[in-house]
Design a protein around this motif. Structure first.
Motif, mmCIF file in Angstrom:
data_model
loop_
_atom_site.group_PDB
_atom_site.id
_atom_site.type_symbol
_atom_site.label_atom_id
_atom_site.label_comp_id
_atom_site.label_asym_id
_atom_site.label_seq_id
_atom_site.Cartn_x
_atom_site.Cartn_y
_atom_site.Cartn_z
ATOM 1 N N ARG A 108 -9.580 8.278 13.945
ATOM 2 C CA ARG A 108 -8.826 8.715 13.014
ATOM 3 C C ARG A 108 -8.350 9.872 13.682
ATOM 4 N NH1 ARG A 108 -13.398 10.643 8.212
ATOM 5 N NH2 ARG A 108 -13.823 11.837 9.809
ATOM 6 N N ILE A 152 -8.488 10.182 -1.185
ATOM 7 C CA ILE A 152 -7.311 9.358 0.028
ATOM 8 C C ILE A 152 -8.264 9.939 1.272
ATOM 9 C CG2 ILE A 152 -5.534 10.337 1.190
ATOM 10 C CD1 ILE A 152 -5.395 12.501 -1.295
ATOM 11 N N GLU A 153 -8.219 8.065 1.755
ATOM 12 C CA GLU A 153 -8.848 7.772 3.228
ATOM 13 C C GLU A 153 -8.319 7.644 4.203
ATOM 14 O OE1 GLU A 153 -12.525 6.356 4.163
ATOM 15 O OE2 GLU A 153 -12.347 7.207 2.152
ATOM 16 N N THR A 168 -3.597 7.143 -0.885
ATOM 17 C CA THR A 168 -4.650 6.264 -1.384
ATOM 18 C C THR A 168 -5.288 6.372 -0.348
ATOM 19 O OG1 THR A 168 -5.139 3.785 -2.153
ATOM 20 C CG2 THR A 168 -4.982 5.549 -3.774
ATOM 21 N N GLN A 169 -4.497 5.914 0.683
ATOM 22 C CA GLN A 169 -4.493 6.139 2.223
ATOM 23 C C GLN A 169 -3.979 6.416 2.885
ATOM 24 O OE1 GLN A 169 -5.233 1.212 3.030
ATOM 25 N NE2 GLN A 169 -7.113 1.520 3.134
ATOM 26 N N LEU A 172 1.244 3.739 1.190
ATOM 27 C CA LEU A 172 0.069 4.814 2.848
ATOM 28 C C LEU A 172 1.235 6.307 3.005
ATOM 29 C CD1 LEU A 172 -1.986 4.399 5.767
ATOM 30 C CD2 LEU A 172 0.731 4.036 6.439
ATOM 31 N N MET A 179 0.622 -0.885 0.098
ATOM 32 C CA MET A 179 0.231 -0.388 0.223
ATOM 33 C C MET A 179 1.187 1.307 -0.020
ATOM 34 S SD MET A 179 -2.633 1.209 2.651
ATOM 35 C CE MET A 179 -2.130 0.659 4.019
ATOM 36 N N HIS A 211 4.921 -1.138 3.318
ATOM 37 C CA HIS A 211 4.185 -0.038 3.184
ATOM 38 C C HIS A 211 5.137 0.748 2.450
ATOM 39 C CE1 HIS A 211 0.315 -2.002 4.238
ATOM 40 N NE2 HIS A 211 -0.059 -1.724 5.298
ATOM 41 N N LEU A 263 -6.719 6.514 7.790
ATOM 42 C CA LEU A 263 -7.370 5.179 8.430
ATOM 43 C C LEU A 263 -7.592 6.055 9.998
ATOM 44 C CD1 LEU A 263 -4.998 3.436 6.580
ATOM 45 C CD2 LEU A 263 -7.834 3.025 6.245
ATOM 46 N N ARG A 291 -10.610 12.881 1.312
ATOM 47 C CA ARG A 291 -11.807 11.645 0.789
ATOM 48 C C ARG A 291 -12.430 12.095 -0.583
ATOM 49 N NH1 ARG A 291 -15.584 12.068 4.647
ATOM 50 N NH2 ARG A 291 -16.854 12.295 3.285
#
Length: 286
Positions: free
Chosen positions: A220, A125-126, A73-74, A3, A1, A25, A128, A121
């Protein structure tokens, strides 16, 4: 991922970077000028490599651009930003952040960071949970130290939970100090260690420290954190008990914090999630 790590001050970002790298990651770290410890940039430069960038507080557009260029993306937010800095955000905000601020109904910590999370978002881009890579460091339920709270300390904890939960629910602060069924001090923007020092000055030895998660804690961001420095502040103030919410509070120094508490006779308890509704004290069974 791929990150992204948005790093504030303290050791929290260092732990996240190490854990995320350990999980394999590819990490892009963005540090906040005058907040993030410079040593984090040095750590990011060590193999396995991670990209590191500095931005100023308020440069949301630059943050998004850096992450998108890196294919992130995260992302994870880790570390503190001094709450008093919120007053200067408007003056330094770029166009992207100004758009967020204009849409906010509340300029509270939750409101502001929640708005930033929404903006991330919207750009794919989420955000976590900030403890996603640090689950072993979350406080356990029950008495964590050799010493359990005595009857007087338990009574103060029961009293304190009701007040602390109400204050946290208003997004004022997450920590209070109580003594003999009286509220000694409530956390504002100064932070937990400063609150503890103030409580010791006001009430002397014997204060109890109650730190809670918000009723609907968003994991978060703004997760409750304690460390060895918390115990050191309590020792200096003559505080005897620390209560934290199990599963919601990050014990940044792991078992070292328990040892530090044992060494000076301070009791630490992890309040169970099930006791929140009744503001009850947890069982003292280990």
């Amino acid at each position: 991922m791929k990150l992204g790590l948005i790093a504030g001050n303290g050791r929290f970002p260092f732990l996240v970077l190490d854990a995320a790298r350990g999980a394999g990651h590819d990490v892009t770290v963005v540090g906040l000028k005058d907040e993030t410890f410079p040593e984090l940039a040095d750590l990011a430069a060590r193999p396995p490599s991670a990209a590191f960038h500095w931005i100023s507080l308020g440069q949301l557009g630059a943050l998004i651009a850096l992450f998108k260029d890196a294919g992130v993306t995260q992302a994870v937010m880790a570390g503190q930003v001094k709450h008093t800095k919120l007053f200067s955000v408007m003056a330094s905000a770029d166009k992207t952040l100004l758009g967020v601020l204009m849409r906010l109904k509340s300029k509270s910590t939750d409101g502001l960071i929640g708005g930033i999370a929404d903006a991330l978002r919207d750009q794919g881009i989420e955000l976590l949970d900030s403890t996603a890579f640090l689950a072993p460091l979350l406080a356990r339920e029950g008495v964590l130290t050799r010493r359990a709270p005595d009857a007087g300390e338990q009574a103060d904890l029961v009293f304190g939970y009701r007040i602390a939960d109400a204050v946290a629910g208003l997004d004022v602060g997450q920590t209070i100090a109580v003594k003999a069924a009286a509220v000694v001090a409530v956390e504002g923007m100064e932070g937990t260690d400063a609150l503890i020092a103030r409580a010791g000055q006001l009430a002397g030895p014997g204060v109890r420290i109650v730190k809670v998660a918000k009723p609907n804690q968003d994991m978060r961001f703004d997760v409750p954190v304690v460390g060895v420095s918390t115990i050191e502040a309590m020792k200096a103030a003559g505080a005897t008990v620390l209560s934290v919410d199990a599963g919601k509070t990050l014990m940044i120094d792991g078992d070292t914090i328990v040892k530090a508490a044992d060494d000076v006779g301070i009791c630490i308890v992890g309040r169970s999630a099930g006791s929140h509704e009744t503001h009850g004290v947890l069982s003292v069974v280990r």
